[in-house]
Design a protein around this motif. Structure first.
Motif, PDB file in Angstrom:
ATOM      1  N   SER A  37       0.849  -1.182   0.000  1.00  0.00           N
ATOM      2  CA  SER A  37       0.000   0.000   0.000  1.00  0.00           C
ATOM      3  C   SER A  37       0.887   1.235   0.000  1.00  0.00           C
ATOM      4  CB  SER A  37      -0.894  -0.001   1.247  1.00  0.00           C
ATOM      5  OG  SER A  37      -1.577   1.215   1.375  1.00  0.00           O
ATOM      6  N   VAL A  40      -0.317   3.028   3.691  1.00  0.00           N
ATOM      7  CA  VAL A  40      -0.273   2.280   4.941  1.00  0.00           C
ATOM      8  C   VAL A  40       0.807   1.221   4.800  1.00  0.00           C
ATOM      9  CG1 VAL A  40      -1.576   0.934   6.610  1.00  0.00           C
ATOM     10  CG2 VAL A  40      -2.752   2.634   5.227  1.00  0.00           C
ATOM     11  N   HIS A  41       1.799   1.298   5.664  1.00  0.00           N
ATOM     12  CA  HIS A  41       2.937   0.396   5.589  1.00  0.00           C
ATOM     13  C   HIS A  41       2.858  -0.663   6.691  1.00  0.00           C
ATOM     14  CE1 HIS A  41       5.170   4.086   3.753  1.00  0.00           C
ATOM     15  NE2 HIS A  41       4.240   3.605   2.952  1.00  0.00           N
ATOM     16  N   ASP A  44       3.281   0.285  10.248  1.00  0.00           N
ATOM     17  CA  ASP A  44       2.211   1.083  10.868  1.00  0.00           C
ATOM     18  C   ASP A  44       1.277   0.210  11.700  1.00  0.00           C
ATOM     19  OD1 ASP A  44       3.068   3.443   9.592  1.00  0.00           O
ATOM     20  OD2 ASP A  44       1.817   3.023   7.839  1.00  0.00           O
ATOM     21  N   TYR A  45       1.252  -1.070  11.407  1.00  0.00           N
ATOM     22  CA  TYR A  45       0.277  -1.961  12.036  1.00  0.00           C
ATOM     23  C   TYR A  45       0.296  -1.874  13.560  1.00  0.00           C
ATOM     24  CZ  TYR A  45      -2.256  -6.013  13.580  1.00  0.00           C
ATOM     25  OH  TYR A  45      -3.140  -6.820  14.234  1.00  0.00           O
ATOM     26  N   ASP A  52      -8.554   0.865  11.583  1.00  0.00           N
ATOM     27  CA  ASP A  52      -7.937   1.894  10.750  1.00  0.00           C
ATOM     28  C   ASP A  52      -6.987   1.271   9.726  1.00  0.00           C
ATOM     29  OD1 ASP A  52      -9.312   3.752  12.242  1.00  0.00           O
ATOM     30  OD2 ASP A  52      -7.568   4.449  13.366  1.00  0.00           O
ATOM     31  N   PHE A  53      -6.208   0.297  10.183  1.00  0.00           N
ATOM     32  CA  PHE A  53      -5.259  -0.358   9.291  1.00  0.00           C
ATOM     33  C   PHE A  53      -5.986  -0.996   8.113  1.00  0.00           C
ATOM     34  CE2 PHE A  53      -2.381  -3.807   8.001  1.00  0.00           C
ATOM     35  CZ  PHE A  53      -1.188  -3.113   7.876  1.00  0.00           C
ATOM     36  N   PHE A  56      -7.772   1.894   5.770  1.00  0.00           N
ATOM     37  CA  PHE A  56      -6.906   2.676   4.889  1.00  0.00           C
ATOM     38  C   PHE A  56      -6.188   1.817   3.859  1.00  0.00           C
ATOM     39  CE2 PHE A  56      -7.687   5.919   8.079  1.00  0.00           C
ATOM     40  CZ  PHE A  56      -7.976   6.988   7.245  1.00  0.00           C
ATOM     41  N   HIS A  57      -6.170   0.510   4.070  1.00  0.00           N
ATOM     42  CA  HIS A  57      -5.627  -0.388   3.053  1.00  0.00           C
ATOM     43  C   HIS A  57      -6.565  -0.512   1.856  1.00  0.00           C
ATOM     44  CE1 HIS A  57      -1.892  -2.588   3.199  1.00  0.00           C
ATOM     45  NE2 HIS A  57      -1.863  -2.311   4.482  1.00  0.00           N
ATOM     46  N   PHE A 159      -0.936   8.816  13.368  1.00  0.00           N
ATOM     47  CA  PHE A 159      -1.027   8.140  12.080  1.00  0.00           C
ATOM     48  C   PHE A 159      -1.520   9.101  11.000  1.00  0.00           C
ATOM     49  CE2 PHE A 159      -3.467   6.033   8.772  1.00  0.00           C
ATOM     50  CZ  PHE A 159      -2.411   5.404   8.128  1.00  0.00           C
ATOM     51  N   LEU A 163       0.104   9.777   7.424  1.00  0.00           N
ATOM     52  CA  LEU A 163      -0.666   9.597   6.199  1.00  0.00           C
ATOM     53  C   LEU A 163      -0.663  10.876   5.372  1.00  0.00           C
ATOM     54  CD1 LEU A 163      -2.543   7.946   4.373  1.00  0.00           C
ATOM     55  CD2 LEU A 163      -4.443   8.607   5.861  1.00  0.00           C
TER      56      LEU A 163
END
Length: 179
Positions: A37, A40-41, A44-45, A52-53, A56-57, A159, A163
């Protein structure tokens, strides 16, 4: 046992539900961890909620027309660079004419709860988003309510800053993208 349950409670407080979610939701989360992505890396998890993870993916960078940018005042004088928008990746893969695009104009708008609700509303109602993703998001939202967990303001804010920076720099970093 106390340490075991304490760790689970800490995870719940961070809206990490892998240990209480269904197998299908865990698969959706793991799938997102393994999916590339732009915004979202994988690292970030650990710093954001599962919801949210996963949400945004579902979005990929998009470039609006110069007219739309000029109307919104997002063109940078003399450079033609601007902040990327968020595009539903499932819409983009299937039919470019009906792609849902979101263009926050600043960090405050990106972090606003009504903007977030627009993203959730689109993903949950989009016929192109796989049902497994919708079910997983629905379960994660339900688990947060059931456990009385609210996102800690600072973690979401941190975050959103990351972003926003990624959105600001996306087309600058990827200047070979066709306009």
């Amino acid at each position: 046992w106390e340490a075991y349950f304490s760790g689970k409670n800490d995870a719940l407080e961070r809206k990490k539900f892998e240990h209480v979610a269904s197998d299908a939701t865990r698969r959706a989360i793991v799938g997102s961890k393994n999916d590339q992505s732009a915004f979202v890396h994988p690292e970030d998890y650990t710093t954001m909620s599962d919801e949210d993870f996963l949400l945004f993916h579902q979005f990929t960078p998009c470039m609006p027309s110069p007219g739309a940018l000029n109307h919104r005042g997002q063109l940078v004088d003399g450079m033609g660079l601007f902040v990327s928008g968020l595009c539903c990746k499932h819409c983009a893969r299937n039919d470019i004419q009906t792609t849902k695009l979101f263009f926050p104009t600043n960090l405050h708008m990106l972090a606003d709860s009504s903007f977030y609700q627009m993203l959730i509303h689109h993903v949950m109602g989009c016929p192109r988003v796989p049902q497994e993703i919708k079910d997983a998001l629905d379960e994660l939202i339900r688990l947060a309510v059931e456990h009385g967990i609210k996102t800690k303001r600072g973690s979401k804010k941190n975050f959103m800053k990351k972003l926003w920076t990624r959105m600001e720099n996306y087309y600058e970093r990827n200047s070979d993208v066709t306009r």
